[in-house]
Write a protein that holds these residues in place. Structure first.
Motif, short mmCIF file in Angstrom:
data_model
loop_
_atom_site.label_atom_id
_atom_site.label_comp_id
_atom_site.label_asym_id
_atom_site.label_seq_id
_atom_site.Cartn_x
_atom_site.Cartn_y
_atom_site.Cartn_z
N ALA A 370 -13.82 -15.15 43.62
CA ALA A 370 -13.12 -15.57 44.28
C ALA A 370 -12.00 -16.08 45.35
N VAL A 371 -11.60 -16.64 44.02
CA VAL A 371 -10.38 -17.23 44.10
C VAL A 371 -10.05 -15.81 43.81
N ASP A 372 -9.44 -14.85 43.72
CA ASP A 372 -8.30 -14.16 43.67
C ASP A 372 -8.49 -13.55 45.02
N LEU A 373 -9.54 -13.93 45.73
CA LEU A 373 -9.36 -13.80 47.11
C LEU A 373 -8.11 -14.08 48.42
N LEU A 374 -7.86 -15.46 47.59
CA LEU A 374 -6.90 -16.08 48.14
C LEU A 374 -5.39 -15.87 47.96
N GLU A 375 -4.94 -15.13 49.28
CA GLU A 375 -3.75 -14.28 49.81
C GLU A 375 -3.21 -15.29 48.51
N PRO A 376 -1.57 -14.98 47.40
CA PRO A 376 -1.02 -15.27 47.25
C PRO A 376 0.30 -15.44 48.39
N ALA A 377 0.72 -17.06 48.10
CA ALA A 377 2.25 -17.42 49.19
C ALA A 377 2.95 -16.17 49.46
N PRO A 378 3.72 -16.04 50.65
CA PRO A 378 4.25 -14.78 51.18
C PRO A 378 5.64 -14.97 49.80
N ASP A 379 5.20 -13.31 49.65
CA ASP A 379 6.82 -13.21 48.36
C ASP A 379 7.92 -13.46 48.95
N GLY A 380 8.44 -14.31 47.97
CA GLY A 380 10.08 -13.89 48.16
C GLY A 380 10.50 -15.78 49.21
N ILE A 381 8.75 -16.01 49.95
CA ILE A 381 9.51 -17.01 50.59
C ILE A 381 9.64 -18.47 49.60
N ASN A 382 10.54 -18.93 49.89
CA ASN A 382 10.96 -20.63 49.10
C ASN A 382 11.20 -21.60 50.65
N ALA A 383 10.34 -21.99 50.79
CA ALA A 383 10.41 -23.13 51.79
C ALA A 383 11.21 -24.17 51.57
#
Ligand SMILES: [Zn+2]
Length: 499
Positions: A370-383
């Motif tokens: 189920a952990v694979d369901l988590l959406e990766p942090a939006p690509d290339g966004i460096n807060a």
């Protein structure tokens, strides 16, 4: 020649100093609609008090301070000063004299060469031959352009300063801040005139429970929860408004939208930079909350907040129908049931359907993968980088105002530059918002008891999980008894995983 030297020469020559008066009618901030007569009277009184001879009065009439219209009398005055007609200019306020930094610089140049000193009824004397006098004039010019209201420069500047320092001038304290210092001060009660001791509050320190509540509220919104959900949370914790009342949804929304939460100072509705108080939430989180709550597409949470998991999410499966289902009680039936909003008959028992869907969701979230369901942090966004960029743009906006105020750039350049910067800022802010939005699945996967975690979520969060994870399509149910002996047609419920 300096004004002092010039005046010494004039006095030595035995003559009284010669002055000219300049009046202008405009719709400017200072002295809006202040008639020429009034300006002239005040200026003449000033000349009288100082023993100056008024040799000429110039009057211009222009409506806008920023219009490029030629002011005939202003030009005539400059020409006369160039010829040495007078060494003193009297105006009601500096903003009567100059309308733009360019005009101010021209005026400064002339004043320096001809030893002219400027006196105003409102802002006192300005010695344009000294660097500090010139700076004052430039700052006054810049401030006049920034302040749109009818308040004195000094008052406005002081208030700005206070806003930044987070000073509280009394009244109702803002939710979140105001730790008692243990000291008290005397205060007179209105009406009775009685003197009482009131506690002195430290407005830069967060009240722990209230600060935590602001962060919880922000997190709830970021993970798909609702203002109503937070209002219930506040009520459960026994947290009241600073006037001692229950916090209602509109007030709760306003609380989460305050830049103050992120330590940002506001003056007259505009952000003016970092305040000196402790922030309750980091700025990216605050920006994200604002982006979500002010999104016009946001399903409003006032009035008809869905009370059922699938209302307006489950879709009708009738061919060609794109409507969603809503939970209603129809006819004599006391059973709430989901029905297509386009009224395609056949209600579905709401309790049963929701229980079935929740079982599916909890089961899926309990799987080892189920952990694979988590959406990766939006690509290339460096807060962090975005944060830095947004601060740089804000600083550039301030710099531009300074350049304009000191006459180094024109109004047009200033406007163009700040428009570009604002557009960039908007882009950065929306990216930051995306970076800060939390996947509603966080906290529901990889935990030992998914069912308990699910039950602990409020309905808004549960709906967000459903919306992001599962598509539910309600096909027309078969009539009569089902093979399992019941009346609920599970086969008519189509489900598709979205992740
Ligand atoms: Zn339908």
């Amino acid at each position: 020649m300096s004004p002092t030297l010039r005046s010494a020469i004039d006095t030595a020559a035995g003559g009284r100093q010669r002055a000219v008066i300049y009046c202008r009618i405009s719709q400017d901030r200072t002295g809006a609609n202040l008639g020429v007569d009034r300006q002239r009277e005040d200026c003449e009184a000033l000349a009288e008090r100082n023993g100056w001879d008024v040799v000429e009065v110039y009057v211009d009439n222009d409506v806008s301070a920023f219009s490029g219209k030629l002011r005939k009398d202003y030009r005539r005055m400059l020409a006369d000063l160039e010829l040495g007609t007078a060494t003193i200019v009297i105006a009601w306020h500096t903003d009567r004299l100059h309308r733009s930094p360019t005009e101010l610089e021209e005026y400064i140049d002339l004043s320096e060469r001809r030893g002219v000193s400027t006196h105003t009824c409102q802002a006192g004397s300005i010695d344009l031959s000294s660097p500090s006098g010139r700076m004052t004039a430039r700052i006054l010019g810049a401030v006049a352009r920034q302040e749109s209201e009818h308040k004195g420069h000094r008052v406005a500047a002081a208030r700005r300063q206070k806003a930044k320092a987070g000073e509280w001038s009394g009244g109702i304290r803002p939710f979140g801040w105001g730790v008692p210092t243990g000291e008290t001060k005397k205060k007179t009660v209105k009406g009775t005139g009685e003197e009482v001791d009131v506690p002195v509050l430290n407005m830069t320190k967060l009240i722990p429970e209230e600060g935590a509540a602001l962060e919880v509220g922000s997190d709830m919104i970021l993970s798909g929860g609702s203002i109503r959900g937070w209002v219930r949370w506040l009520a459960n914790k026994g947290l009241l408004s600073t006037t001692g009342k229950a916090i209602e949804p509109p007030a709760a929304r306003d609380l989460l939208l305050r830049p103050r939460n992120a330590g940002i100072a506001v003056y007259q509705g505009e952000e003016i930079g970092r305040g000196l108080w402790e922030a309750a939430v980091p700025e990216p989180k605050f920006r994200a909350v604002v982006a979500i709550l002010t999104n016009p597409d946001r399903v409003t949470t006032t009035g008809s907040q869905p009370k059922w998991l699938g209302s307006l999410i489950y879709r009708c499966g009738r061919a060609g129908c794109t409507a969603t289902a809503r939970c209603t009680k129809v006819g004599g039936s006391k059973q709430p049931s989901y029905r297509c909003q386009a009224d395609h008959g056949g209600g579905r028992n709401a309790d049963r359907l929701d229980r079935y869907i929740v079982d599916l969701l909890v089961d899926r979230l309990s799987q080892p993968d189920a952990v694979d369901l988590l959406e990766p942090a939006p690509d290339g966004i460096n807060a962090a980088a975005l944060q830095l960029e947004s601060e740089q743009i804000r600083r550039r906006l301030t710099d531009l105002a300074g350049l304009f105020g000191s006459g180094q750039i024109t109004m047009a350049q200033f406007t163009e530059g700040s428009d570009t910067a604002r557009a960039q800022l908007e882009g950065v802010t929306s990216q930051l918002a995306r970076a800060a939005v939390t996947d509603p699945l966080v906290g529901l996967v990889g935990v030992p008891d998914v069912r308990a975690a699910w039950d602990a979520c409020d309905l808004g969060r549960q709906r967000a999980v459903l919306r992001s994870l599962l598509e539910v399509i309600l096909h027309p149910p078969r009539p009569g008894r089902m093979p399992d002996g019941g009346y609920f047609d599970y086969e008519a419920i189509e489900t598709r995983w979205k992740r």
